[in-house]
Design a protein around this motif. Structure first.
Motif, mmCIF file in Angstrom:
data_model
loop_
_atom_site.group_PDB
_atom_site.id
_atom_site.type_symbol
_atom_site.label_atom_id
_atom_site.label_comp_id
_atom_site.label_asym_id
_atom_site.label_seq_id
_atom_site.Cartn_x
_atom_site.Cartn_y
_atom_site.Cartn_z
ATOM 1 N N VAL A 217 4.346 33.805 15.209
ATOM 2 C CA VAL A 217 5.669 33.709 16.033
ATOM 3 C C VAL A 217 5.894 32.167 16.005
ATOM 4 O O VAL A 217 4.851 31.438 16.561
ATOM 5 N N GLU A 218 6.772 31.652 15.720
ATOM 6 C CA GLU A 218 7.188 30.094 15.868
ATOM 7 C C GLU A 218 8.399 29.854 16.797
ATOM 8 O O GLU A 218 9.532 30.633 16.772
ATOM 9 N N ASP A 219 8.183 28.662 17.543
ATOM 10 C CA ASP A 219 9.424 28.414 18.183
ATOM 11 C C ASP A 219 9.508 26.718 18.228
ATOM 12 O O ASP A 219 8.708 26.126 19.261
ATOM 13 N N ILE A 220 10.269 26.366 17.339
ATOM 14 C CA ILE A 220 10.259 24.924 16.776
ATOM 15 C C ILE A 220 11.552 24.429 17.117
ATOM 16 O O ILE A 220 12.632 24.730 16.697
ATOM 17 N N ASP A 221 11.613 23.140 18.106
ATOM 18 C CA ASP A 221 12.825 22.572 18.344
ATOM 19 C C ASP A 221 13.138 21.957 17.123
ATOM 20 O O ASP A 221 12.447 21.566 16.186
ATOM 21 N N GLU A 222 14.512 21.995 16.732
ATOM 22 C CA GLU A 222 15.100 21.257 15.805
ATOM 23 C C GLU A 222 14.940 19.801 15.561
ATOM 24 O O GLU A 222 14.615 19.386 14.363
ATOM 25 N N ALA A 223 14.635 19.257 16.633
ATOM 26 C CA ALA A 223 14.323 17.744 16.603
ATOM 27 C C ALA A 223 12.877 17.429 15.916
ATOM 28 O O ALA A 223 12.434 16.528 15.727
ATOM 29 N N CYS A 224 12.105 18.705 16.028
ATOM 30 C CA CYS A 224 10.690 18.393 15.698
ATOM 31 C C CYS A 224 10.364 18.570 14.192
ATOM 32 O O CYS A 224 9.726 18.010 13.522
ATOM 33 N N LYS A 225 11.404 19.319 13.335
ATOM 34 C CA LYS A 225 11.129 19.700 12.120
ATOM 35 C C LYS A 225 11.103 18.376 11.228
ATOM 36 O O LYS A 225 10.346 18.618 10.076
ATOM 37 N N ASN A 226 11.827 17.262 11.106
ATOM 38 C CA ASN A 226 11.961 16.320 10.029
ATOM 39 C C ASN A 226 10.585 15.163 10.872
ATOM 40 O O ASN A 226 10.262 14.167 10.288
ATOM 41 N N ALA A 227 10.194 15.390 12.103
ATOM 42 C CA ALA A 227 9.069 14.433 12.485
ATOM 43 C C ALA A 227 7.731 14.625 11.581
ATOM 44 O O ALA A 227 7.485 15.555 10.983
ATOM 45 N N GLU A 228 7.287 13.207 11.287
ATOM 46 C CA GLU A 228 5.933 13.344 10.648
ATOM 47 C C GLU A 228 4.861 13.408 11.457
ATOM 48 O O GLU A 228 4.495 12.776 12.468
ATOM 49 N N ILE A 229 4.052 14.283 10.776
ATOM 50 C CA ILE A 229 2.606 14.549 11.302
ATOM 51 C C ILE A 229 1.649 14.478 10.499
ATOM 52 O O ILE A 229 1.714 14.310 9.235
ATOM 53 N N PRO A 230 0.258 14.223 10.719
ATOM 54 C CA PRO A 230 -0.718 13.957 9.690
ATOM 55 C C PRO A 230 -0.896 15.138 8.872
ATOM 56 O O PRO A 230 -0.877 16.352 9.490
ATOM 57 N N SER A 231 -0.872 15.066 7.718
ATOM 58 C CA SER A 231 -0.824 16.371 6.864
ATOM 59 C C SER A 231 -2.221 17.023 7.131
ATOM 60 O O SER A 231 -3.435 16.526 7.214
ATOM 61 N N MET A 232 -2.072 18.260 7.008
ATOM 62 C CA MET A 232 -3.343 19.257 7.226
ATOM 63 C C MET A 232 -3.780 19.279 8.571
ATOM 64 O O MET A 232 -4.887 19.865 8.642
ATOM 65 N N ILE A 233 -3.067 18.595 9.535
ATOM 66 C CA ILE A 233 -3.650 18.726 10.978
ATOM 67 C C ILE A 233 -3.526 20.114 11.714
ATOM 68 O O ILE A 233 -4.384 20.136 12.508
ATOM 69 N N HIS A 279 -13.932 32.512 20.807
ATOM 70 C CA HIS A 279 -13.807 30.937 21.156
ATOM 71 C C HIS A 279 -14.552 30.283 22.017
ATOM 72 O O HIS A 279 -14.378 29.204 22.552
ATOM 73 N N LYS A 280 -15.593 30.882 22.255
ATOM 74 C CA LYS A 280 -16.649 30.456 23.267
ATOM 75 C C LYS A 280 -17.367 29.198 22.539
ATOM 76 O O LYS A 280 -17.510 28.070 23.184
ATOM 77 N N LYS A 281 -17.960 29.471 21.312
ATOM 78 C CA LYS A 281 -18.786 28.487 20.698
ATOM 79 C C LYS A 281 -18.159 27.886 19.516
ATOM 80 O O LYS A 281 -18.473 27.242 18.965
ATOM 81 N N GLY A 282 -16.792 28.630 19.118
ATOM 82 C CA GLY A 282 -16.340 28.321 17.943
ATOM 83 C C GLY A 282 -15.345 27.179 18.046
ATOM 84 O O GLY A 282 -15.106 26.708 19.209
ATOM 85 N N ALA A 283 -14.470 26.787 17.194
ATOM 86 C CA ALA A 283 -13.472 25.856 17.042
ATOM 87 C C ALA A 283 -14.099 24.417 17.543
ATOM 88 O O ALA A 283 -13.069 23.435 17.260
ATOM 89 N N GLY A 284 -15.154 24.278 17.292
ATOM 90 C CA GLY A 284 -15.898 22.804 17.481
ATOM 91 C C GLY A 284 -15.371 21.867 16.414
ATOM 92 O O GLY A 284 -15.092 20.936 16.694
ATOM 93 N N VAL A 285 -15.875 22.118 15.131
ATOM 94 C CA VAL A 285 -15.736 21.221 13.916
ATOM 95 C C VAL A 285 -14.542 21.046 13.797
ATOM 96 O O VAL A 285 -13.830 19.845 13.652
ATOM 97 N N GLY A 286 -13.425 22.331 13.774
ATOM 98 C CA GLY A 286 -12.154 22.053 13.438
ATOM 99 C C GLY A 286 -11.422 21.059 14.586
ATOM 100 O O GLY A 286 -10.742 20.174 14.130
ATOM 101 N N LEU A 287 -11.495 21.348 15.747
ATOM 102 C CA LEU A 287 -11.154 20.481 16.874
ATOM 103 C C LEU A 287 -11.469 19.225 17.053
ATOM 104 O O LEU A 287 -10.992 17.999 17.043
ATOM 105 N N LYS A 288 -12.812 18.820 16.526
ATOM 106 C CA LYS A 288 -13.595 17.476 16.388
ATOM 107 C C LYS A 288 -12.882 16.755 15.179
ATOM 108 O O LYS A 288 -12.522 15.661 15.310
ATOM 109 N N ASN A 289 -12.577 17.459 13.882
ATOM 110 C CA ASN A 289 -12.017 16.706 12.804
ATOM 111 C C ASN A 289 -10.248 16.120 13.320
ATOM 112 O O ASN A 289 -10.267 15.239 13.078
ATOM 113 N N ILE A 290 -9.760 17.257 14.089
ATOM 114 C CA ILE A 290 -8.311 16.764 14.359
ATOM 115 C C ILE A 290 -8.455 15.781 15.389
ATOM 116 O O ILE A 290 -7.710 14.621 15.305
ATOM 117 N N ARG A 291 -9.432 15.742 16.415
ATOM 118 C CA ARG A 291 -9.519 14.711 17.490
ATOM 119 C C ARG A 291 -9.679 13.186 16.828
ATOM 120 O O ARG A 291 -9.050 12.248 16.878
#
Length: 325
Positions: A217-233, A279-291
């Protein structure tokens, strides 16, 4: 030189000849001090050697200046005897002026050379930092795909025997996903709308694998769609949701993506429900990558927020608006 003849009783024409001869000669000689300062570099030459060399240089140049200036002036004046008397009477002052001129101008050249060298170093350091940052970002970015591809290939291998049709669909979807990823490989940033296209390709592949075990499910404000974000983030967030929620629960998982401009930031939130110890011990590498990627790009270390409450796991990413839109 003007101070030397200020109190003298020289004829004005003789005084003018003296001033012009010595000052013009001093100016011409002074230009060459640059080469002495450049040759005797502070960075590459020992200080005692620099001091000794410039002391000898100052004495030699001052003597050269006075001798040449004297004979030039003497050849131009009519009363040579009176001028000679005046010249030797002011000899000490001329030596002081010559030496001061040498050392002050040389010191000025050293300052100019040092400042120029300092600016060049700053530019080179900046370029090097940019190259290092780009290399780090590429390294972090390349950490994303292998995990997903490995899982997708395993699923396709299993489906090949039990459901060849679904395996074929998965291969086609994976090819589209990889084609899109390679096409945008060199881009550090991309619009949110473009990133969502890639995310939906990824989710289509996982849909073949997990069928109705999750809903996006997605709820995206129209103002966000053209905003640039880091690719693959966003990719690691969805991978975590699939791996640590969809894969480990029997109930249907709702993966919800929201985006809104808020207080100078683009707030992107991804949430999913989960059961038990997911999610107790998972998501560590992915979140570290993003951070790490966010910190490298925006020079802030507070752009990632993780919450786990009431059976819902939420990750918030904050992208500075003044650097995106």
């Amino acid at each position: 030189m003007n101070l030397i003849i200020f109190d003298s009783k020289l004829d004005s024409s003789v005084a003018l000849i003296d001033v012009l001869a010595f000052n013009l000669l001093l100016t011409g000689i002074g230009i060459n001090y640059w080469f002495a300062a450049k040759y005797l570099s502070i960075e590459n030459t020992q200080v005692p050697k620099i001091i000794f060399s410039h002391l000898l240089g100052g004495i030699f140049v001052t003597l050269f200046w006075m001798i040449i200036g004297y004979f030039i002036s003497l050849s131009l004046v009519i009363d040579q005897s009176s001028y000679s008397t005046f010249f030797f009477a002011t000899l000490k002052l001329r030596v002081i002026v010559g030496l001061l001129h040498y050392f002050l101008l040389t010191a000025f050249y050293y300052i100019v050379i040092y400042y120029s060298s300092f600016q060049e170093k700053l530019v080179k350091e900046t370029e090097l930092k940019n190259l290092v940052t780009e290399a780090e970002l590429r390294s972090l970015k390349f950490q994303i795909n292998p995990h997903f591809i490995f899982n997708a290939l395993n699923s396709m291998s299993a489906l090949t025997e039990i459901d060849p049709k679904r395996a074929k669909q998965m291969i086609i979807k994976l090819a589209d996903f990889l084609r899109y990823t390679l096409a945008n490989n060199d881009r550090q940033k991309n619009s949110l709308a473009e990133e969502l296209k890639n995310i939906k390709l990824y989710l289509d592949i996982e849909k073949i694998r997990f069928e109705d075990k999750f809903e996006f499910v997605e709820d995206i404000d129209e103002a966000c769609k053209n905003a640039e974000i880091p690719s693959m983030i966003l990719q690691p967030l969805f991978e975590n949701a699939i791996k640590h929620a969809v894969y480990e629960t029997l109930d249907k998982v709702i993966i919800k993506l929201t985006c809104n401009p808020i207080e100078g930031f683009l707030k992107i939130s991804l949430s999913n429900n989960f059961e038990g110890e997911s999610h107790k011990k998972g998501a560590g590498v992915g979140l570290k990558n993003i951070r790490e990627r966010l910190a490298l790009i925006y020079h802030q270390d507070n752009l990632l927020e993780v919450k786990k409450e009431n059976g819902t796991f939420t990750v918030n990413i904050f992208i500075p608006l003044d650097k995106t839109i």
